[in-house]
Design an enzyme around this catalytic site. Sequence first.
Site, PDB file in Angstrom:
ATOM      1  N   LYS A  35      64.981  38.671  56.258  1.00 45.28           N
ATOM      2  CA  LYS A  35      66.355  39.275  56.063  1.00 45.28           C
ATOM      3  C   LYS A  35      66.127  40.653  56.712  1.00 45.28           C
ATOM      4  O   LYS A  35      64.990  41.229  57.130  1.00 45.28           O
ATOM      5  CB  LYS A  35      66.843  39.506  54.629  1.00 45.28           C
ATOM      6  CG  LYS A  35      65.876  40.282  53.764  1.00 45.28           C
ATOM      7  CD  LYS A  35      66.302  40.254  52.323  1.00 45.28           C
ATOM      8  CE  LYS A  35      65.338  41.096  51.334  1.00 45.28           C
ATOM      9  NZ  LYS A  35      65.453  41.179  50.342  1.00 45.28           N
ATOM     10  N   ARG A 131      71.504  42.181  38.390  1.00 41.24           N
ATOM     11  CA  ARG A 131      72.317  42.211  39.692  1.00 41.24           C
ATOM     12  C   ARG A 131      73.061  41.257  40.106  1.00 41.24           C
ATOM     13  O   ARG A 131      74.588  41.397  40.099  1.00 41.24           O
ATOM     14  CB  ARG A 131      71.150  42.574  40.752  1.00 41.24           C
ATOM     15  CG  ARG A 131      71.632  43.337  42.091  1.00 41.24           C
ATOM     16  CD  ARG A 131      70.572  43.621  42.833  1.00 41.24           C
ATOM     17  NE  ARG A 131      69.619  42.449  43.152  1.00 41.24           N
ATOM     18  CZ  ARG A 131      68.624  42.551  44.213  1.00 41.24           C
ATOM     19  NH1 ARG A 131      68.191  43.839  44.862  1.00 41.24           N
ATOM     20  NH2 ARG A 131      68.100  41.553  44.345  1.00 41.24           N
ATOM     21  N   TYR A 256      62.237  73.765  62.495  1.00 38.48           N
ATOM     22  CA  TYR A 256      63.496  74.221  61.739  1.00 38.48           C
ATOM     23  C   TYR A 256      63.088  74.901  60.351  1.00 38.48           C
ATOM     24  O   TYR A 256      62.340  74.425  59.464  1.00 38.48           O
ATOM     25  CB  TYR A 256      64.112  73.220  61.566  1.00 38.48           C
ATOM     26  CG  TYR A 256      64.984  72.779  62.756  1.00 38.48           C
ATOM     27  CD1 TYR A 256      66.017  73.402  63.409  1.00 38.48           C
ATOM     28  CD2 TYR A 256      64.930  71.292  63.134  1.00 38.48           C
ATOM     29  CE1 TYR A 256      66.591  73.057  64.396  1.00 38.48           C
ATOM     30  CE2 TYR A 256      65.326  71.090  64.350  1.00 38.48           C
ATOM     31  CZ  TYR A 256      66.200  71.924  65.223  1.00 38.48           C
ATOM     32  OH  TYR A 256      66.900  71.291  66.203  1.00 38.48           O
ATOM     33  N   MET A 304      65.157  65.747  65.087  1.00 31.68           N
ATOM     34  CA  MET A 304      65.825  64.367  65.532  1.00 31.68           C
ATOM     35  C   MET A 304      64.851  63.577  66.646  1.00 31.68           C
ATOM     36  O   MET A 304      64.808  62.581  66.332  1.00 31.68           O
ATOM     37  CB  MET A 304      67.256  64.578  66.146  1.00 31.68           C
ATOM     38  CG  MET A 304      67.937  63.222  66.603  1.00 31.68           C
ATOM     39  SD  MET A 304      69.515  63.575  67.324  1.00 31.68           S
ATOM     40  CE  MET A 304      70.408  64.335  66.041  1.00 31.68           C
TER      41      MET A 304
HETATM   42  C1  LIG Z   1      64.231  40.621  49.483  1.00 32.71           C
HETATM   43  C2  LIG Z   1      64.036  39.507  48.591  1.00 32.71           C
HETATM   44  C3  LIG Z   1      62.979  39.066  48.397  1.00 32.71           C
HETATM   45  C4  LIG Z   1      61.644  39.527  48.978  1.00 32.71           C
HETATM   46  O1  LIG Z   1      61.160  40.840  48.294  1.00 32.71           O
HETATM   47  P1  LIG Z   1      60.040  41.414  48.758  1.00 32.71           P
HETATM   48  O2  LIG Z   1      59.834  42.547  47.558  1.00 32.71           O
HETATM   49  O3  LIG Z   1      60.194  41.995  50.098  1.00 32.71           O
HETATM   50  O4  LIG Z   1      58.695  40.320  48.667  1.00 32.71           O
HETATM   51  C5  LIG Z   1      62.917  37.727  47.533  1.00 32.71           C
HETATM   52  N1  LIG Z   1      63.948  37.425  46.808  1.00 32.71           N
HETATM   53  C6  LIG Z   1      65.029  37.929  46.994  1.00 32.71           C
HETATM   54  C7  LIG Z   1      66.285  37.497  46.361  1.00 32.71           C
HETATM   55  C8  LIG Z   1      65.146  38.916  47.880  1.00 32.71           C
HETATM   56  O5  LIG Z   1      66.441  39.618  48.048  1.00 32.71           O
END
Ligand SMILES: *Cc1c(COP(=O)(O)O)cnc(C)c1O
Length: 367
Positions: A35, A131, A256, A304
């Site tokens: 993802k 969640r 800065y 930047m």
């Molecule tokens: C992003 C995600 C993972 C992977 O988590 P990591 O900590 O990057 O291994 C697994 N399950 C779900 C539902 C996620 O959203």
Amino acid sequence: MARPLIAEIDLDALRHNYRLACECAPHSRSVAVIKADAYGHGAAACARALEGIAPAFAVACLEEAVTLREAGIGAPIVLLEGIFTPDELAQVDRLGLWMAVHSDWQLDALLASRPSKPVPVWLKVDSGMHRLGFSPERAEAAWRRLAAAPEQACDLHLMSHFATADLVDTGYFNDQLARLKALAERLDAPLCLANSPATLAHPEAHGAWNRPGVMLYGSDPLERPNAVTSRLAPVMTLRSEIIAVRELPAGEPVGYGGRWVTPRRSRIGVVAAGYGDGYDRHAVDGTPVLVTGRRTAIVGKVSMDMLIVDLTEIPEADIGSEVVLWGRASNGQVLSVDEVARHCDTISYTLLTGVLPRVPRRYHGAS
Ligand SMILES: *Cc1c(COP(=O)(O)O)cnc(C)c1O
């Protein structure tokens, strides 16, 4: 010539880390979580590199799955949050995706649909993360509805996510796992639970499927590293060069706000990387960096397009010298993105996903 900043992606290291995830869990299959554009590494290139060794991929949303199909990826792809609107079901069917079901409306929409073939479903249970997902009590009824709809749903798994799998204190993790095991036993359901930290540190949570993510990119997610995490290889190297050098007497403010003041006669170098590239502006004085493969530190606020490093102890460094913000230097020296993240009061995930499009990705290995 070009601005000397690139993100080098080592696809052999990605494959090595994926194999390590499989080695940790020899009785599970591991879906490669790619993802967020493979945590900033480029989802299409990473999927191509893993195709043939990873039996499935996981993404956050339909758009990410479409990108992979358009890149020619034919392997199963799981939507970790399922659909966001009911009309996405048509695409799920057309692209042959698998989906999480976390809410009643998703379940109703799926059961009301007429897919050309049943959709593999991972029913999401809220075992304590609070969640997404059905409470363990309500998951049972949802599971039975899916099981009674073989035209719409197949290959049912229970899926859940751990809130604390990375921590040394396993109390809450054990509570979540106990709830899931009890539910899985009642339903005789296969499980998909383990993220990277659970893959690395909690074999008791390994299921039919695991979901390693950040470890595939070489980041160690555990609060306390273990023997396996020391074998993870960095996949991304954020590499730049020194573009200017100057010598300053003691007592001169740098950058800065003059946050850093030379404590002695100092030699400093300017690096072509800044927050406009995704390098975190929260980096404190002392954040590590490799110059010619030697460790030194960022001094002064990140700007930047540039940041400044202390070269006083690296006399051989000059304009054009290699600078590695994280990853592996030419001499083999490694600076882990996890260590940089700690100096930015953040986690590797935000640094890796935060590398902006202005930074060209250059791929090597796994061709
Ligand atoms: C992003 C995600 C993972 C992977 O988590 P990591 O900590 O990057 O291994 C697994 N399950 C779900 C539902 C996620 O959203």
